[in-house]
Design a protein around this motif. Structure first.
Motif, PDB file in Angstrom:
ATOM      1  N   CYS A  19      -0.019  -3.163  12.728  1.00 52.32           N
ATOM      2  CA  CYS A  19       0.937  -4.094  12.731  1.00 52.32           C
ATOM      3  C   CYS A  19       2.119  -3.786  14.002  1.00 52.32           C
ATOM      4  O   CYS A  19       1.977  -2.995  14.692  1.00 52.32           O
ATOM      5  CB  CYS A  19       1.683  -3.383  11.456  1.00 52.32           C
ATOM      6  SG  CYS A  19       0.863  -3.500   9.875  1.00 52.32           S
TER       7      CYS A  19
ATOM      8  N   SER B 124      -0.275   5.730   6.114  1.00 54.73           N
ATOM      9  CA  SER B 124       0.341   4.506   6.552  1.00 54.73           C
ATOM     10  C   SER B 124       0.951   4.291   7.706  1.00 54.73           C
ATOM     11  O   SER B 124       0.980   3.269   8.342  1.00 54.73           O
ATOM     12  CB  SER B 124       1.608   4.467   5.293  1.00 54.73           C
ATOM     13  OG  SER B 124       2.578   5.410   5.491  1.00 54.73           O
TER      14      SER B 124
ATOM     15  N   SER C 266      -0.018   1.290  10.037  1.00 49.76           N
ATOM     16  CA  SER C 266       0.997   0.493  10.670  1.00 49.76           C
ATOM     17  C   SER C 266       0.780   0.574  12.142  1.00 49.76           C
ATOM     18  O   SER C 266       1.239  -0.774  12.700  1.00 49.76           O
ATOM     19  CB  SER C 266       2.310   1.117  10.188  1.00 49.76           C
ATOM     20  OG  SER C 266       2.523   0.769   8.873  1.00 49.76           O
TER      21      SER C 266
ATOM     22  N   ASP D 208      -5.712  -7.890  10.572  1.00 51.83           N
ATOM     23  CA  ASP D 208      -6.789  -7.354   9.955  1.00 51.83           C
ATOM     24  C   ASP D 208      -7.205  -6.074  10.319  1.00 51.83           C
ATOM     25  O   ASP D 208      -6.896  -5.604  11.412  1.00 51.83           O
ATOM     26  CB  ASP D 208      -8.012  -8.231   9.918  1.00 51.83           C
ATOM     27  CG  ASP D 208      -8.138  -9.769   9.590  1.00 51.83           C
ATOM     28  OD1 ASP D 208      -7.411  -9.795   8.629  1.00 51.83           O
ATOM     29  OD2 ASP D 208      -8.488 -10.633  10.186  1.00 51.83           O
TER      30      ASP D 208
ATOM     31  N   CYS E  93       1.029  -7.978  10.214  1.00 51.58           N
ATOM     32  CA  CYS E  93      -0.132  -6.929  10.281  1.00 51.58           C
ATOM     33  C   CYS E  93      -1.371  -8.113  10.544  1.00 51.58           C
ATOM     34  O   CYS E  93      -1.236  -8.892  10.139  1.00 51.58           O
ATOM     35  CB  CYS E  93      -0.414  -6.142   9.183  1.00 51.58           C
ATOM     36  SG  CYS E  93       0.957  -4.860   8.721  1.00 51.58           S
TER      37      CYS E  93
ATOM     38  N   VAL F  48      -5.491  -5.020   7.466  1.00 51.12           N
ATOM     39  CA  VAL F  48      -4.394  -4.995   6.588  1.00 51.12           C
ATOM     40  C   VAL F  48      -3.486  -5.930   6.501  1.00 51.12           C
ATOM     41  O   VAL F  48      -2.132  -5.864   6.131  1.00 51.12           O
ATOM     42  CB  VAL F  48      -3.477  -3.572   6.875  1.00 51.12           C
ATOM     43  CG1 VAL F  48      -4.165  -2.328   6.481  1.00 51.12           C
ATOM     44  CG2 VAL F  48      -3.125  -3.462   8.410  1.00 51.12           C
TER      45      VAL F  48
ATOM     46  N   SER G 202       4.667  -5.298   4.201  1.00 50.76           N
ATOM     47  CA  SER G 202       5.608  -5.052   3.394  1.00 50.76           C
ATOM     48  C   SER G 202       5.306  -3.642   2.582  1.00 50.76           C
ATOM     49  O   SER G 202       6.242  -2.763   2.746  1.00 50.76           O
ATOM     50  CB  SER G 202       6.285  -5.882   2.741  1.00 50.76           C
ATOM     51  OG  SER G 202       5.418  -6.267   1.820  1.00 50.76           O
ATOM     52  N   VAL G 203       4.312  -3.403   2.320  1.00 51.04           N
ATOM     53  CA  VAL G 203       3.763  -2.576   1.395  1.00 51.04           C
ATOM     54  C   VAL G 203       3.554  -1.195   2.468  1.00 51.04           C
ATOM     55  O   VAL G 203       3.910  -0.250   2.150  1.00 51.04           O
ATOM     56  CB  VAL G 203       2.585  -2.877   0.753  1.00 51.04           C
ATOM     57  CG1 VAL G 203       1.601  -1.490   0.347  1.00 51.04           C
ATOM     58  CG2 VAL G 203       2.446  -3.619  -0.355  1.00 51.04           C
ATOM     59  N   LEU G 204       3.001  -1.418   3.565  1.00 49.58           N
ATOM     60  CA  LEU G 204       2.924  -0.260   4.524  1.00 49.58           C
ATOM     61  C   LEU G 204       4.273   0.322   4.871  1.00 49.58           C
ATOM     62  O   LEU G 204       4.567   1.438   5.050  1.00 49.58           O
ATOM     63  CB  LEU G 204       2.131  -0.592   5.758  1.00 49.58           C
ATOM     64  CG  LEU G 204       0.422  -0.689   5.667  1.00 49.58           C
ATOM     65  CD1 LEU G 204      -0.216  -1.394   6.703  1.00 49.58           C
ATOM     66  CD2 LEU G 204      -0.200   0.797   5.219  1.00 49.58           C
TER      67      LEU G 204
ATOM     68  N   GLY H 239      -1.284  -8.940   5.432  1.00 44.89           N
ATOM     69  CA  GLY H 239      -0.830  -9.416   4.230  1.00 44.89           C
ATOM     70  C   GLY H 239      -0.077  -8.052   3.528  1.00 44.89           C
ATOM     71  O   GLY H 239       0.732  -8.454   2.449  1.00 44.89           O
ATOM     72  N   TYR H 240      -0.403  -7.057   3.842  1.00 43.73           N
ATOM     73  CA  TYR H 240       0.145  -5.826   3.362  1.00 43.73           C
ATOM     74  C   TYR H 240       1.387  -4.921   4.062  1.00 43.73           C
ATOM     75  O   TYR H 240       1.457  -3.855   4.214  1.00 43.73           O
ATOM     76  CB  TYR H 240      -1.118  -4.895   3.132  1.00 43.73           C
ATOM     77  CG  TYR H 240      -1.999  -5.255   2.088  1.00 43.73           C
ATOM     78  CD1 TYR H 240      -1.682  -5.337   0.745  1.00 43.73           C
ATOM     79  CD2 TYR H 240      -3.238  -5.710   2.443  1.00 43.73           C
ATOM     80  CE1 TYR H 240      -2.551  -5.750  -0.150  1.00 43.73           C
ATOM     81  CE2 TYR H 240      -4.171  -6.208   1.556  1.00 43.73           C
ATOM     82  CZ  TYR H 240      -3.883  -6.128   0.460  1.00 43.73           C
ATOM     83  OH  TYR H 240      -4.728  -6.588  -0.584  1.00 43.73           O
TER      84      TYR H 240
END
Length: 74
Positions: A25, A17, A21, A36, A34, A38, A43-45, A40-41
């Motif tokens: 990101c 992760s 990131s 491409d 972030c 990732v 907050s998950v990362l 849209g992800y």
């Protein structure tokens, strides 16, 4: 043994992760965003990185404590 497994798994998740990131990101005017692949992800990362870091610290402390207790019991 479970604490060692948790430490290893959280270290792998943290490395993955953090790498994603770091490469894709950044903090900007809109917050943590972030690019491409990732997009849209973010907050998950970020959550995975912070949670795996915390789990790694706790599980490493528990594993160290159990190892010391095992050596004293021998």
């Amino acid at each position: 043994m479970a604490s060692l497994l948790a430490a290893v798994v959280s270290a792998v998740v943290l490395a993955l992760s953090s790498m994603l990131s770091e490469r894709h990101c950044a903090f900007g005017f809109g917050g943590f965003q972030c690019n491409d692949p990732v997009a849209g992800y973010g907050s998950v990362l970020l959550t995975a990185t912070l949670a795996s870091f915390a789990i790694l610290i706790v599980s490493a402390l528990i594993a160290t404590w159990k190892l010391v207790a095992w050596f004293r019991a021998r």
